[in-house]
Scaffold this active site. Structure first.
Site, PDB file in Angstrom:
ATOM      1  CG  ASN A 105     -46.386  69.280  37.211  1.00 24.92           C
ATOM      2  OD1 ASN A 105     -47.014  70.165  36.649  1.00 24.92           O
ATOM      3  ND2 ASN A 105     -46.060  69.381  38.489  1.00 24.92           N
ATOM      4  CE  LYS A 139     -44.376  77.479  27.208  1.00 24.61           C
ATOM      5  NZ  LYS A 139     -44.212  76.378  28.167  1.00 24.61           N
ATOM      6  CB  THR A 191     -48.227  73.658  34.103  1.00 21.73           C
ATOM      7  OG1 THR A 191     -46.934  74.171  34.440  1.00 21.73           O
ATOM      8  CG2 THR A 191     -48.319  73.479  32.601  1.00 21.73           C
ATOM      9  CE  LYS A 250     -38.626  81.945  35.844  1.00 22.94           C
ATOM     10  NZ  LYS A 250     -37.917  80.648  35.939  1.00 22.94           N
ATOM     11  CB  SER A 286     -41.656  80.663  37.278  1.00 20.04           C
ATOM     12  OG  SER A 286     -41.398  79.306  37.471  1.00 20.04           O
ATOM     13  CE  LYS A 337     -37.854  74.054  28.380  1.00 20.64           C
ATOM     14  NZ  LYS A 337     -39.225  74.490  28.715  1.00 20.64           N
TER      15      LYS A 337
END
Ligand code: GLU
Length: 427
Positions: free
Chosen positions: A234, A107, A203, A83, A361, A119
């Site tokens: 963001n 993470k 985030t 992911k 997510s 990624k």
């Protein structure tokens, strides 16, 4: 010296990415050693299991065909499907994508999600591209990587310069290819296409919760605390808002062009109104300071939320904050981490602080799989409990093993992958 001067921007960037990649490997090695794992575990985890490079032909508006290069790295899928986001940026390169995929594994391990890390990235400059060109590029990328991704294989998401519109095109392309509506293929979608409440601000929410927990440990009251935020994208812009709403004084913010400083606190709502969609705002003001000056301001909490390698051995001695929370990926070098630890500055590492995005997510993917959607409050509550628990896990380990928060976070993150790989019989 001359050699340095003759280097192109891209060469310098590639060197930096290599450094990010090698410093990630150094900390993973350290973490696995501290946990008592044999050398083979490091050999397995030091590189992504898979790295796909693709070339994507795109018809540009002027009739030319341009060939773009893209990547998708899958670090480790022992825990579950991989992911992680996809970034669109002119300086994307292979080593950066690899390092970022490892960070995603960490993470996911730290916040305990059933995923490994992945990624993606495409070398392009979205600021110079039309909507139509971006759509064709997004769809082309999905066609190019479609064999190795999917809701139970590898689930992409937004990252630098990608957003819910790009996720929508990608989801649509994937669903057409598979002839199946597949909302669970990608996260960060708009609400009407199966997105989750709270994903856009996730985030920044995660960073906010880490700041609250770190402030408690340091005995700092958030009301009136002086906060400096580097970056107004963001994460940085929503964070400025959350800090402002919590009663903190945001005295400095910045973007790629410069920084703004007001010791009495900036008017955050006004700055948010002036900001363009790429997070640029300082070009509308005179009396700006530089990003370097911003980092060294007198403040309580410093949040690097922009790019990597900002706090280095050169400026780490001049940082005045007592808490640093890394909202960006890799903003602090390893030498700087050592200096800050010696100075007893509480550094909350990127792999923990920026895990709010992937956590929501995960909620989005769960909701897509169930076809049952949660309220905003439900998402916020679940996010808070995960981040508070993860922060305290890492903090307690750093205390009990007398290591800095970065190493403690890597130990928590790497342990899960190592255990899962062992149970699967890989090592
Ligand atoms: N790109 C974000 C990150 O680096 C989010 C990834 C995701 O949501 O899967 O954490």
């Amino acid at each position: 010296m001359e050699a340095t001067l003759n280097k192109t921007n891209n060469e310098v960037k590639q060197e930096e990415s290599l450094n990010l990649f090698t410093s990630t490997q150094i900390v993973i090695k350290d973490a696995l050693e501290k946990l008592g794992y044999a050398e083979e575990f490091y050999e397995l985890l030091k590189e992504p299991l898979r790295m796909l490079t693709v070339r994507i032909p795109v018809k540009m508006d002027d009739g030319r065909v341009e060939i773009f290069t893209g990547y998708r790295a899958q670090h480790n899928d022992a825990v579950g499907p991989t992911k992680g986001g996809i970034r669109f940026h002119p300086e994307v390169d292979e080593d950066e994508v690899k390092a970022l995929s490892i960070w995603m594994s960490l993470k996911c391990g730290i916040v305990d999600l059933p995923y490994g890390g992945g990624k993606g990235g495409i070398i392009c400059d979205p600021r110079q591209m039309s909507f139509g060109e971006l759509e064709r590029l997004s769809r082309g990328y999905v066609r190019a990587i479609s064999q190795i991704v999917g809701p139970t294989k590898d689930i992409p998401a937004p990252d630098v310069y990608t957003n819910s519109q790009i996720m929508s095109w990608m989801m649509d392309e994937y669903s057409r290819l598979r002839e199946n509506d597949s909302p669970g293929f990608i996260t960060g979608k708009p609400l009407v296409l199966g997105g989750s409440h709270g994903r856009e601000t996730a985030t920044a929410q995660g960073v906010t919760i880490c700041i609250e927990e770190a402030a408690k440990k340091k005995g700092i009251d958030l009301v009136g605390a002086r906060v400096v935020i580097q970056g107004f994208g963001n994460a940085g812009s929503f964070l400025a808002k959350f800090m402002h709403d919590a009663g903190a004084k945001v005295i400095g913010i910045s973007d790629a062009l410069g920084a703004l400083y007001n010791p009495d606190g900036l008017d955050i709502n006004y700055l948010l109104d002036c900001r363009d969609s790429f997070g640029t705002v300082t070009n509308q003001f005179e009396n700006t300071i530089t990003n370097q000056e911003l980092l060294e301001l007198e403040c309580d909490i410093l949040v690097p939320a922009a790019i990597s390698n900002q706090i280095t051995a050169t400026n780490a001695h001049n940082i005045k904050a007592s808490i640093i929370v890394e909202a960006a990926n890799g903003p602090t070098t390893l030498e700087a981490t050592k200096i800050l630890t010696e100075r007893e500055i509480l550094l909350v590492p990127d792999v923990l602080a920026s895990s709010g995005g992937v956590t929501v997510s995960y909620f989005e993917w769960v909701q897509n799989n169930q076809g049952y959607y949660w309220s905003e409050e439900e998402v916020a509550e679940k996010l808070r409990s995960i981040i508070v628990r993860s922060f305290n896990n890492v903090y307690d380990l750093s205390q009990s093993r007398d290591v800095n928060m970065r190493l403690a976070a890597y130990m928590v993150g790497a342990r899960k992958m190592a255990e899962a790989s062992h149970f699967r019989g890989w090592v």
